[in-house]
Structure formats: structure tokens, C-alpha cells
Design an enzyme around this catalytic site. Structure first.
Site, PDB file in Angstrom:
ATOM      1  N   ASN A 191      30.117  13.674  -4.884  1.00 41.30           N
ATOM      2  CA  ASN A 191      31.052  13.310  -3.811  1.00 41.30           C
ATOM      3  C   ASN A 191      30.904  14.161  -2.556  1.00 41.30           C
ATOM      4  O   ASN A 191      31.411  13.795  -1.501  1.00 41.30           O
ATOM      5  CB  ASN A 191      32.493  13.399  -4.304  1.00 41.30           C
ATOM      6  CG  ASN A 191      32.809  12.323  -5.324  1.00 41.30           C
ATOM      7  OD1 ASN A 191      31.952  11.532  -5.700  1.00 41.30           O
ATOM      8  ND2 ASN A 191      34.041  12.290  -5.783  1.00 41.30           N
ATOM      9  N   ASN A 197      29.388   7.155  -3.798  1.00 36.97           N
ATOM     10  CA  ASN A 197      30.090   8.236  -3.117  1.00 36.97           C
ATOM     11  C   ASN A 197      29.167   9.271  -2.495  1.00 36.97           C
ATOM     12  O   ASN A 197      29.528   9.914  -1.504  1.00 36.97           O
ATOM     13  CB  ASN A 197      31.079   8.910  -4.067  1.00 36.97           C
ATOM     14  CG  ASN A 197      32.284   8.041  -4.339  1.00 36.97           C
ATOM     15  OD1 ASN A 197      32.677   7.228  -3.503  1.00 36.97           O
ATOM     16  ND2 ASN A 197      32.874   8.178  -5.524  1.00 36.97           N
ATOM     17  N   HIS A 250      24.407   8.376 -13.291  1.00 46.38           N
ATOM     18  CA  HIS A 250      24.640   8.804 -11.911  1.00 46.38           C
ATOM     19  C   HIS A 250      23.537   9.742 -11.413  1.00 46.38           C
ATOM     20  O   HIS A 250      23.475  10.019 -10.214  1.00 46.38           O
ATOM     21  CB  HIS A 250      25.995   9.504 -11.834  1.00 46.38           C
ATOM     22  CG  HIS A 250      26.837   9.092 -10.668  1.00 46.38           C
ATOM     23  ND1 HIS A 250      26.557   7.998  -9.858  1.00 46.38           N
ATOM     24  CD2 HIS A 250      27.980   9.634 -10.137  1.00 46.38           C
ATOM     25  CE1 HIS A 250      27.474   7.888  -8.922  1.00 46.38           C
ATOM     26  NE2 HIS A 250      28.341   8.864  -9.058  1.00 46.38           N
ATOM     27  N   TYR A 266      25.079  16.669 -17.193  1.00 43.45           N
ATOM     28  CA  TYR A 266      24.913  15.460 -16.389  1.00 43.45           C
ATOM     29  C   TYR A 266      23.458  14.996 -16.308  1.00 43.45           C
ATOM     30  O   TYR A 266      23.187  13.942 -15.727  1.00 43.45           O
ATOM     31  CB  TYR A 266      25.417  15.696 -14.967  1.00 43.45           C
ATOM     32  CG  TYR A 266      26.860  16.134 -14.891  1.00 43.45           C
ATOM     33  CD1 TYR A 266      27.895  15.270 -15.242  1.00 43.45           C
ATOM     34  CD2 TYR A 266      27.189  17.422 -14.481  1.00 43.45           C
ATOM     35  CE1 TYR A 266      29.218  15.673 -15.179  1.00 43.45           C
ATOM     36  CE2 TYR A 266      28.512  17.830 -14.418  1.00 43.45           C
ATOM     37  CZ  TYR A 266      29.521  16.962 -14.768  1.00 43.45           C
ATOM     38  OH  TYR A 266      30.829  17.359 -14.711  1.00 43.45           O
ATOM     39  N   ASP A 295      21.458   5.812  -7.515  1.00 40.07           N
ATOM     40  CA  ASP A 295      21.762   4.818  -8.537  1.00 40.07           C
ATOM     41  C   ASP A 295      22.529   3.683  -7.884  1.00 40.07           C
ATOM     42  O   ASP A 295      23.240   3.887  -6.898  1.00 40.07           O
ATOM     43  CB  ASP A 295      22.570   5.442  -9.678  1.00 40.07           C
ATOM     44  CG  ASP A 295      23.884   6.034  -9.186  1.00 40.07           C
ATOM     45  OD1 ASP A 295      24.940   5.469  -9.496  1.00 40.07           O
ATOM     46  OD2 ASP A 295      23.862   7.053  -8.452  1.00 40.07           O
TER      47      ASP A 295
END
Length: 217
Positions: A68, A114, A19, A14, A93
Site C-alpha cells: 500500500n 493498491n 500479491h 509473503y 499482479d
């Protein structure tokens, strides 16, 4: 003390996704300060001093809970260090801003982000500033979930590096001088290339005229 939270997801897969823009910014702040990250509960943290000497003491935070559940990492730190809402900055972001644009905002709803949603839920309020870094809406045919988890394109690399630098500058100004000064200096920062100048319309050629003075059709 002030706290700056960079939102993102843990794991190498990631690291360079849209994100993780918040992580990229706080990583740049830590790099400038020569600070080393350490694990503390559900986050990586490091303490730095920002602004003119002796500097404002700032705790940089990267939640390790996945986006989240960001509040699970942030809320205990806010409680432990007795941080007031205005002393917490969340770097996120922002789908609703074009890539290359950054802006500060005080409070307000999560806007579908989120990580911010979960922080608001567990803090019980939304009265903390955010630094929103644009990643643009997804192109036609893309789902939002796929877009935010996609990697930066090669042609975005130069703008991304400059955006990280300016994001780190913005964090430093917020920590040292407060939100109003940071908004004044950085809101409206736009690294998008200017649009090409409009092409001048061609002037139509005059119609030829016959010897008798009548236009030929």
C-alpha cells in the site's frame, strides 16, 4: 537507464503469495543476470543489462514499504535517476486477468491495485507502462484481501514457473526494444490449459416399430 519495479510485500511469510507476483518476476530477471540485491532507502535494488550487448542498463526495484506504500519507495528513485514515465515499468499482479495470462498496458487507472494506486499518487501521473500478470478473481466465498495474500496451490506450481519465465522474458524485451514490441510479443500470452473438447451428443436410438408398422409407445 530504465527502471523495473516488481510489486510485492517484504518478508518470508509473503514470498509465495499471489500479491508478490511482481517480486517473483524481477527476482527471475536478477537470477538470470547473476545480480545481487542491495538495500537503497526503502527498496532492494540491483542494476542489470538486458538485451543484445552491450545491453540496456536497467535498475530492478523491489519496494520494502509493503504494497500500500509502494510509491514511497518508487518516487524517490524515479526522481533521483531522472526517469521519464515511459522509462518506468511496473510489474503487478492482476485480479482481473485469469491466472496464466499476462499483458502490457500503457498508463491508465490503478484498477484497484493498491501498489499502483500509491505510485500514481506520489508520482502525480499514471503515464507509465505496467506488466500485468493474472492471478484470477477469488473463488466463491473468498474475500479479495484473503485471496491476494494466499499461497499458490500445488497444482499451480508448473504454470507459475512458466509464468515467471515468460514475465522475465517480457521485461527483457520491453527494456531492449520498447513497449510496442513487448505488447506485440506477449499480450495475449495464455498458459491456461485448453478446455476439454465438447462431448458429442448421443444420437437417440430409433423407437422400435411393431409388425403393423406403428411405433410402440
Amino acid at each position: 537507464m530504465r527502471v523495473v519495479v516488481g510489486l510485492g510485500n517484504p518478508g518470508g511469510q509473503y514470498a509465495q503469495t499471489r500479491h508478490n507476483m511482481g517480486w517473483l518476476v524481477v527476482d527471475e530477471v536478477a537470477r538470470r543476470c547473476g545480480a545481487a540485491w542491495r538495500k537503497e532507502k526503502d527498496a532492494e535494488v540491483t542494476e542489470v543489462r538486458l538485451g543484445p550487448a552491450p545491453g540496456q542498463k536497467v535498475l530492478l526495484v523491489k519496494p520494502l514499504t509493503f504494497m500500500n506504500a509502494s510509491g514511497k519507495a518508487v518516487a524517490p528513485l524515479v526522481s533521483f535517476y531522472k526517469i521519464q514515465g515511459t522509462e518506468l515499468l511496473v510489474v503487478q499482479d492482476d485480479l482481473d486477468s485469469p491466472f496464466g495470462l499476462l499483458k502490457f498496458r500503457m498508463g491508465g487507472r490503478h484498477g484497484g491495485q493498491n501498489g499502483v494506486r500509491d505510485i500514481i499518487r506520489l508520482l502525480g501521473h499514471d503515464a507509465f507502462p505496467r506488466l500485468k500478470v493474472g492471478i484470477s478473481r477469488p473463488p466463491p466465498g473468498w474475500e479479495v484481501s484473503d485471496w491476494v495474500m494466499s499461497r499458490w496451490r500445488p497444482e499451480e506450481a508448473q504454470t507459475l514457473a512458466e509464468l515467471m519465465r515468460l514475465g522475465a522474458d517480457a521485461v527483457e524485451v520491453w527494456a531492449a526494444s520498447g513497449l510496442a514490441e513487448a505488447q506485440l510479443k506477449f499480450n495475449g500470452t495464455d498458459l491456461r490449459p485448453p478446455p476439454p473438447p465438447p462431448t458429442p451428443e448421443a444420437t437417440p436410438s430409433p423407437k422400435p416399430v411393431s409388425p403393423e408398422g406403428e411405433e410402440r409407445q
